[in-house]
Motif scaffolding. Structure first.
Motif, PDB file in Angstrom:
ATOM      1  N   PHE A  29       0.862  -1.186   0.000  1.00 56.88           N
ATOM      2  CA  PHE A  29       0.000   0.000   0.000  1.00 56.88           C
ATOM      3  C   PHE A  29       0.899   1.238   0.000  1.00 56.88           C
ATOM      4  O   PHE A  29       2.039   1.172   0.437  1.00 56.88           O
ATOM      5  CB  PHE A  29      -0.870   0.032   1.257  1.00 56.88           C
ATOM      6  CG  PHE A  29      -1.920  -1.058   1.298  1.00 56.88           C
ATOM      7  CD1 PHE A  29      -1.558  -2.381   1.524  1.00 56.88           C
ATOM      8  CD2 PHE A  29      -3.261  -0.757   1.136  1.00 56.88           C
ATOM      9  CE1 PHE A  29      -2.522  -3.392   1.568  1.00 56.88           C
ATOM     10  CE2 PHE A  29      -4.234  -1.758   1.175  1.00 56.88           C
ATOM     11  CZ  PHE A  29      -3.856  -3.070   1.389  1.00 56.88           C
ATOM     12  N   ARG A  30       0.351   2.351  -0.456  1.00 58.99           N
ATOM     13  CA  ARG A  30       1.131   3.593  -0.386  1.00 58.99           C
ATOM     14  C   ARG A  30       0.221   4.788  -0.123  1.00 58.99           C
ATOM     15  O   ARG A  30      -0.928   4.840  -0.546  1.00 58.99           O
ATOM     16  CB  ARG A  30       1.967   3.766  -1.648  1.00 58.99           C
ATOM     17  CG  ARG A  30       1.418   4.399  -2.938  1.00 58.99           C
ATOM     18  CD  ARG A  30       0.019   4.136  -3.307  1.00 58.99           C
ATOM     19  NE  ARG A  30      -0.350   4.576  -4.638  1.00 58.99           N
ATOM     20  CZ  ARG A  30      -1.089   5.660  -4.907  1.00 58.99           C
ATOM     21  NH1 ARG A  30      -1.565   6.407  -3.946  1.00 58.99           N
ATOM     22  NH2 ARG A  30      -1.393   5.972  -6.156  1.00 58.99           N
ATOM     23  N   PHE A  31       0.770   5.763   0.598  1.00 59.69           N
ATOM     24  CA  PHE A  31       0.120   7.070   0.709  1.00 59.69           C
ATOM     25  C   PHE A  31       1.021   8.021  -0.072  1.00 59.69           C
ATOM     26  O   PHE A  31       2.242   8.001   0.108  1.00 59.69           O
ATOM     27  CB  PHE A  31      -0.006   7.488   2.182  1.00 59.69           C
ATOM     28  CG  PHE A  31      -0.581   8.867   2.369  1.00 59.69           C
ATOM     29  CD1 PHE A  31      -1.835   9.185   1.866  1.00 59.69           C
ATOM     30  CD2 PHE A  31       0.139   9.854   3.036  1.00 59.69           C
ATOM     31  CE1 PHE A  31      -2.364  10.461   2.013  1.00 59.69           C
ATOM     32  CE2 PHE A  31      -0.383  11.136   3.192  1.00 59.69           C
ATOM     33  CZ  PHE A  31      -1.637  11.430   2.686  1.00 59.69           C
ATOM     34  N   ALA A  32       0.422   8.805  -0.982  1.00 62.10           N
ATOM     35  CA  ALA A  32       1.240   9.560  -1.953  1.00 62.10           C
ATOM     36  C   ALA A  32       0.857  11.037  -1.985  1.00 62.10           C
ATOM     37  O   ALA A  32       0.280  11.520  -2.960  1.00 62.10           O
ATOM     38  CB  ALA A  32       1.074   8.928  -3.337  1.00 62.10           C
ATOM     39  N   PRO A  33       1.173  11.786  -0.928  1.00 64.89           N
ATOM     40  CA  PRO A  33       0.784  13.207  -0.919  1.00 64.89           C
ATOM     41  C   PRO A  33       1.680  14.066  -1.813  1.00 64.89           C
ATOM     42  O   PRO A  33       2.812  13.688  -2.113  1.00 64.89           O
ATOM     43  CB  PRO A  33       0.992  13.605   0.553  1.00 64.89           C
ATOM     44  CG  PRO A  33       2.094  12.711   1.026  1.00 64.89           C
ATOM     45  CD  PRO A  33       1.919  11.400   0.280  1.00 64.89           C
ATOM     46  N   MET A  87       6.472  10.872  -2.081  1.00 64.65           N
ATOM     47  CA  MET A  87       6.304  12.315  -2.247  1.00 64.65           C
ATOM     48  C   MET A  87       6.069  12.624  -3.718  1.00 64.65           C
ATOM     49  O   MET A  87       6.971  12.433  -4.548  1.00 64.65           O
ATOM     50  CB  MET A  87       7.557  13.054  -1.773  1.00 64.65           C
ATOM     51  CG  MET A  87       7.731  13.056  -0.290  1.00 64.65           C
ATOM     52  SD  MET A  87       6.398  13.990   0.509  1.00 64.65           S
ATOM     53  CE  MET A  87       6.627  13.373   2.175  1.00 64.65           C
ATOM     54  N   GLU A  88       4.873  13.089  -4.043  1.00 63.42           N
ATOM     55  CA  GLU A  88       4.536  13.389  -5.438  1.00 63.42           C
ATOM     56  C   GLU A  88       4.837  14.873  -5.692  1.00 63.42           C
ATOM     57  O   GLU A  88       3.951  15.720  -5.643  1.00 63.42           O
ATOM     58  CB  GLU A  88       3.080  13.018  -5.706  1.00 63.42           C
ATOM     59  CG  GLU A  88       2.839  11.525  -5.436  1.00 63.42           C
ATOM     60  CD  GLU A  88       1.854  10.866  -6.377  1.00 63.42           C
ATOM     61  OE1 GLU A  88       0.839  11.488  -6.707  1.00 63.42           O
ATOM     62  OE2 GLU A  88       2.100   9.710  -6.766  1.00 63.42           O
ATOM     63  N   ASP A  89       6.109  15.136  -5.948  1.00 69.13           N
ATOM     64  CA  ASP A  89       6.574  16.530  -6.015  1.00 69.13           C
ATOM     65  C   ASP A  89       7.112  16.891  -7.400  1.00 69.13           C
ATOM     66  O   ASP A  89       8.100  17.620  -7.499  1.00 69.13           O
ATOM     67  CB  ASP A  89       7.656  16.761  -4.936  1.00 69.13           C
ATOM     68  CG  ASP A  89       8.892  15.910  -5.182  1.00 69.13           C
ATOM     69  OD1 ASP A  89       8.802  14.940  -5.972  1.00 69.13           O
ATOM     70  OD2 ASP A  89       9.942  16.216  -4.604  1.00 69.13           O
ATOM     71  N   VAL A 123      -5.091   3.042  -2.472  1.00 68.34           N
ATOM     72  CA  VAL A 123      -6.193   3.529  -1.621  1.00 68.34           C
ATOM     73  C   VAL A 123      -6.095   5.048  -1.627  1.00 68.34           C
ATOM     74  O   VAL A 123      -5.098   5.614  -1.186  1.00 68.34           O
ATOM     75  CB  VAL A 123      -6.039   2.974  -0.182  1.00 68.34           C
ATOM     76  CG1 VAL A 123      -7.134   3.531   0.721  1.00 68.34           C
ATOM     77  CG2 VAL A 123      -6.062   1.445  -0.197  1.00 68.34           C
ATOM     78  N   ARG A 124      -7.107   5.723  -2.173  1.00 62.13           N
ATOM     79  CA  ARG A 124      -7.033   7.181  -2.305  1.00 62.13           C
ATOM     80  C   ARG A 124      -8.448   7.757  -2.366  1.00 62.13           C
ATOM     81  O   ARG A 124      -9.434   7.016  -2.431  1.00 62.13           O
ATOM     82  CB  ARG A 124      -6.240   7.549  -3.560  1.00 62.13           C
ATOM     83  CG  ARG A 124      -6.866   7.045  -4.833  1.00 62.13           C
ATOM     84  CD  ARG A 124      -5.961   7.272  -6.040  1.00 62.13           C
ATOM     85  NE  ARG A 124      -6.563   6.753  -7.258  1.00 62.13           N
ATOM     86  CZ  ARG A 124      -5.905   6.599  -8.392  1.00 62.13           C
ATOM     87  NH1 ARG A 124      -4.632   6.924  -8.490  1.00 62.13           N
ATOM     88  NH2 ARG A 124      -6.517   6.126  -9.463  1.00 62.13           N
ATOM     89  N   GLY A 125      -8.529   9.079  -2.365  1.00 64.73           N
ATOM     90  CA  GLY A 125      -9.829   9.747  -2.295  1.00 64.73           C
ATOM     91  C   GLY A 125     -10.682   9.530  -3.540  1.00 64.73           C
ATOM     92  O   GLY A 125     -10.171   9.306  -4.634  1.00 64.73           O
TER      93      GLY A 125
HETATM   94  N1  GLU Z   1      -0.585  13.004  -5.113  1.00 74.66           N
HETATM   95  C1  GLU Z   1      -2.004  12.880  -5.216  1.00 74.66           C
HETATM   96  C2  GLU Z   1      -2.660  13.876  -4.298  1.00 74.66           C
HETATM   97  O1  GLU Z   1      -2.028  14.354  -3.357  1.00 74.66           O
HETATM   98  C3  GLU Z   1      -2.518  11.500  -4.866  1.00 74.66           C
HETATM   99  C4  GLU Z   1      -2.217  10.535  -5.937  1.00 74.66           C
HETATM  100  C5  GLU Z   1      -2.749   9.130  -5.739  1.00 74.66           C
HETATM  101  O2  GLU Z   1      -2.980   8.704  -4.590  1.00 74.66           O
HETATM  102  O3  GLU Z   1      -2.876   8.444  -6.728  1.00 74.66           O
HETATM  103  O4  GLU Z   1      -3.811  14.181  -4.501  1.00 74.66           O
END
Ligand code: GLU
Length: 296
Positions: A6-10, A42-44, A223-225
């Protein structure tokens, strides 16, 4: 059997708010429940808006919430070469084209069309789809614009991409889409038109970097919004074109403010840092968002 990942990717382009806390804690809990790994990314890629200070704040907030993640953290700005390789494959396959229209030109083009009484097509986020006239430029016209240094973005030729894939795509949704979609969900990438895949200066857009990274990091569960539910259709097309594995997707509820609006970084909504400074504890945060974190 390999362990689920799993990953959280802010994106560190602002302070984390309650919606991020919900997503991060849900990822952590689902990973725990599945006996899986939990990564942070980190999505930077937007290096003008993402700063080391904001990234530092993200790490501090997540640690304060009690999260543990594997190190090192993948930072997208350190991996532009990976996205470049994927972009080059799409360029070689003639599935992307340089798009030169500025925002103002697109607006004018649409206003002209809509003055005729018809409504221009919008994408699932409500933005007008790209007119795409420069798809048909001659290589000479393109070269002239390159030579003049005209800014451009690489856009996916969506019709060509769908034809190249050749069959309808779907994905396994373990959460829910905005209309309650769940289970095997059909992807409708055509609704997006020619999305941006990369920019002149940055060899990746969100869509490209997210599919490349999910594959490189062996992510099995995204898993994301729910706001990203429809974008999954674009991700499915890119995975197919690039021969990447397909994770399961779980789109979760969004945390809304008192007026029922989505929280946003730009509106400076209840940031975790502000809540902490006003005396809130991590348990208070869990209570505020109703995340199932303490139950697991
Ligand atoms: N980096 C994206 C955001 O902060 C989330 C990307 C993802 O979970 O696929 O909204």
């Amino acid at each position: 059997m390999t362990r689920p990942v799993f990953r959280f990717a802010p994106s560190p382009n602002g302070q984390l708010h309650l919606g991020h806390a919900y997503s991060a804690l849900l990822n952590r809990d689902m990973a725990r429940e599945a006996g899986g790994r939990f990564l942070l990314r980190m999505e930077d890629i937007d290096v003008t808006r993402c700063t080391p200070e904001l990234e530092h704040g993200v790490l501090r907030d997540l640690a304060w919430l009690g999260l543990n993640w594997e190190k090192p953290v993948r930072r997208q700005s350190n991996h532009f070469d990976d996205y470049r390789v994927a972009l080059d494959r799409l360029i070689d396959a003639d599935l992307v084209y340089p798009a030169f229209m500025t925002r103002g030109e697109v607006r004018a083009r649409i206003a002209e069309f809509e003055a005729g009484g018809d409504r221009w097509r919008r994408d699932p986020d409500g933005a007008p789809v790209y007119p795409g006239e420069d798809r048909h430029m001659t290589s000479r016209e393109r070269q002239n614009l390159f030579d003049e240094g005209t800014p451009f973005a690489w856009r996916l030729d969506m019709a060509a991409a769908i034809a190249h894939v050749g069959s309808r795509l779907d994905w396994n949704e373990t959460g829910q889409g905005p209309e309650g979609e769940t289970g095997l969900v059909p992807a409708k990438p055509e609704d997006w038109g020619d999305v941006v895949i990369a920019r002149k200066e940055i060899p990746a857009s969100y869509h490209l970097s997210v599919v490349v990274d999910d594959a490189l990091q062996g992510i099995t569960h995204v898993v994301r919004g729910r706001d990203l539910f429809h974008a999954t259709a674009v991700h499915r097309v890119l995975q197919e074109l690039l021969g990447l594995p397909v994770p399961d997707y779980h789109h979760h509820d969004l945390v809304l403010d008192n007026d029922g609006r989505k929280l946003s970084k730009s509106r400076g909504d209840t940031s975790l840092a502000a809540l902490r400074e006003s005396g809130a504890t991590p348990d208070d945060i869990t209570r505020m968002i109703g995340a199932p974190s303490s139950a697991v």
